[in-house]
Scaffold this motif. Structure first.
Motif, mmCIF file in Angstrom:
data_model
loop_
_atom_site.group_PDB
_atom_site.id
_atom_site.type_symbol
_atom_site.label_atom_id
_atom_site.label_comp_id
_atom_site.label_asym_id
_atom_site.label_seq_id
_atom_site.Cartn_x
_atom_site.Cartn_y
_atom_site.Cartn_z
ATOM 1 N N GLY A 32 -2.874 1.250 5.210
ATOM 2 C CA GLY A 32 -2.496 0.604 5.352
ATOM 3 C C GLY A 32 -1.957 0.050 3.891
ATOM 4 O O GLY A 32 -1.721 0.415 2.832
ATOM 5 N N ILE A 33 -2.791 -1.252 4.733
ATOM 6 C CA ILE A 33 -3.780 -1.650 3.395
ATOM 7 C C ILE A 33 -5.628 -2.158 3.491
ATOM 8 O O ILE A 33 -5.836 -1.550 4.226
ATOM 9 C CB ILE A 33 -3.635 -3.314 4.080
ATOM 10 C CG1 ILE A 33 -2.133 -3.646 4.213
ATOM 11 C CG2 ILE A 33 -4.406 -4.294 3.001
ATOM 12 C CD1 ILE A 33 -1.931 -5.496 3.880
ATOM 13 N N LEU A 49 -5.724 -3.560 -0.836
ATOM 14 C CA LEU A 49 -4.147 -2.055 -2.255
ATOM 15 C C LEU A 49 -3.751 -2.219 -1.081
ATOM 16 O O LEU A 49 -3.210 -1.502 -0.378
ATOM 17 C CB LEU A 49 -4.924 -1.112 -2.102
ATOM 18 C CG LEU A 49 -6.859 -1.714 -3.070
ATOM 19 C CD1 LEU A 49 -7.427 0.096 -3.603
ATOM 20 C CD2 LEU A 49 -6.074 -1.663 -4.509
ATOM 21 N N TYR A 50 -1.703 -1.223 -1.090
ATOM 22 C CA TYR A 50 -1.191 -1.516 -0.424
ATOM 23 C C TYR A 50 -0.995 0.246 -0.121
ATOM 24 O O TYR A 50 0.549 1.085 -1.427
ATOM 25 C CB TYR A 50 0.403 -1.637 -0.454
ATOM 26 C CG TYR A 50 0.025 -3.392 -0.555
ATOM 27 C CD1 TYR A 50 -0.349 -4.367 0.562
ATOM 28 C CD2 TYR A 50 0.150 -4.708 -1.518
ATOM 29 C CE1 TYR A 50 -0.978 -5.573 0.459
ATOM 30 C CE2 TYR A 50 0.137 -6.084 -1.795
ATOM 31 C CZ TYR A 50 -0.573 -6.165 -1.090
ATOM 32 O OH TYR A 50 -1.384 -7.916 -0.796
ATOM 33 N N ALA A 51 -2.079 0.469 0.204
ATOM 34 C CA ALA A 51 -1.609 2.167 0.597
ATOM 35 C C ALA A 51 0.314 3.070 1.491
ATOM 36 O O ALA A 51 0.327 3.806 1.169
ATOM 37 C CB ALA A 51 -2.292 2.563 1.433
ATOM 38 N N VAL A 58 -2.403 4.122 -5.430
ATOM 39 C CA VAL A 58 -3.296 3.428 -4.223
ATOM 40 C C VAL A 58 -4.441 4.687 -4.431
ATOM 41 O O VAL A 58 -4.776 4.633 -4.623
ATOM 42 C CB VAL A 58 -2.526 3.235 -2.881
ATOM 43 C CG1 VAL A 58 -4.415 2.736 -2.154
ATOM 44 C CG2 VAL A 58 -2.472 1.269 -3.148
ATOM 45 N N ALA A 59 -3.983 5.373 -3.760
ATOM 46 C CA ALA A 59 -4.391 7.102 -3.748
ATOM 47 C C ALA A 59 -5.079 7.071 -5.492
ATOM 48 O O ALA A 59 -6.480 8.205 -5.131
ATOM 49 C CB ALA A 59 -3.891 8.135 -3.223
ATOM 50 N N ASN A 60 -4.703 7.495 -6.029
ATOM 51 C CA ASN A 60 -5.195 7.577 -7.523
ATOM 52 C C ASN A 60 -6.040 6.928 -7.289
ATOM 53 O O ASN A 60 -7.500 6.953 -8.145
ATOM 54 C CB ASN A 60 -3.936 6.977 -8.123
ATOM 55 C CG ASN A 60 -4.606 7.319 -10.267
ATOM 56 O OD1 ASN A 60 -4.927 8.728 -10.200
ATOM 57 N ND2 ASN A 60 -4.315 6.424 -11.121
ATOM 58 N N GLY A 165 -1.357 -4.011 -6.072
ATOM 59 C CA GLY A 165 -2.725 -4.689 -5.001
ATOM 60 C C GLY A 165 -2.102 -5.725 -5.493
ATOM 61 O O GLY A 165 -1.137 -5.924 -6.670
ATOM 62 N N ARG A 166 -3.185 -6.517 -4.746
ATOM 63 C CA ARG A 166 -2.774 -8.142 -5.826
ATOM 64 C C ARG A 166 -4.436 -9.015 -5.115
ATOM 65 O O ARG A 166 -5.189 -8.116 -4.278
ATOM 66 C CB ARG A 166 -2.281 -9.206 -4.334
ATOM 67 C CG ARG A 166 -2.561 -9.397 -2.953
ATOM 68 C CD ARG A 166 -1.298 -10.219 -2.306
ATOM 69 N NE ARG A 166 -1.708 -10.565 -1.348
ATOM 70 C CZ ARG A 166 -2.415 -11.646 -1.257
ATOM 71 N NH1 ARG A 166 -2.634 -12.737 -1.853
ATOM 72 N NH2 ARG A 166 -2.471 -12.380 0.368
#
Length: 209
Positions: A32-33, A49-51, A58-60, A165-166
């Motif tokens: 998730g996060i 990161l918002y997977a 995010v995976a990258n 993400g932030r």
């Protein structure tokens, strides 16, 4: 040295890299996060990161982190209203992995229309040229930047950029980096006064357990 053809070697490398990213997508989407820490020579920046919303992007990013690609990387470009030749004007800092690291093949663009994520103050997003060309370069927004969202006017193709993400802590460090105006001379007028003469070093980016 590879004993088979160069074309086959490249194909094997691409397939292996895609396997790594696909595995990371499956793994990160479960979380998730994901929290991480960007350590720089100016101070630390904590991010999330918002997977669950941007799994491919995010995976990258996580794949690069796990390969220590950002160790020795840098924030090398700063953009603000006083030095931005683009339209509409934006405020961001742009980072990249170590130049000694070979990029993983580009990923598909996850637009803000798909993810629901917007380019707000502290948003992390992927730098790119054409759609589906992002590799490891990323930027952090300073202030709200709606021109970078899907349908925004910053990029002529209208697809915007892939927010993923932030920043949760350390925006003071981001702003200090963005205010740096010790830049070097470049031929490209689009990035004039934006490329730092002394980039801010990324010591490491690490995932929180």
């Amino acid at each position: 040295m590879c004993k088979i053809s160069h074309r086959v070697c490249v194909l094997v490398l691409v397939l292996f890299s895609q396997f790594i990213v696909n595995a990371a997508v499956a793994d990160s989407s479960k979380n998730g996060i994901q929290q991480a820490l960007i350590q720089t020579t100016m101070g630390d920046i904590t991010i999330e990161l918002y997977a669950d919303k941007a799994p491919i992007t995010v995976a990258n990013y996580i794949a690069y982190i796990k390969d220590s690609a950002f160790n020795g990387g840098e924030f090398y470009r700063v953009v603000g209203p006083d030095n931005d030749q683009g339209t509409p004007q934006i405020s961001v800092i742009q980072g990249r992995a170590s130049t000694s690291f070979d990029d993983i093949p580009p990923i598909n663009l996850e637009t803000t229309k798909q993810t629901g994520l917007k380019h707000q103050d502290g948003t992390l997003s992927m730098a790119r040229g054409a759609p589906n060309t992002a590799t490891q370069e990323f930027f952090i927004c300073v202030g709200s930047q709606p021109a970078l969202d899907f349908g925004g006017l910053r990029n002529p193709d209208g697809q915007g950029f892939a927010a993923f993400g932030r920043v949760t802590s350390g925006m003071d460090i981001v702003r200090k980096i963005q205010q740096n105006r010790q830049t070097k001379v470049v031929e490209d007028t689009y990035i004039k006064n934006q490329i730092l003469a002394h980039p801010i070093k990324i010591i490491a980016i690490t995932l929180n357990k």
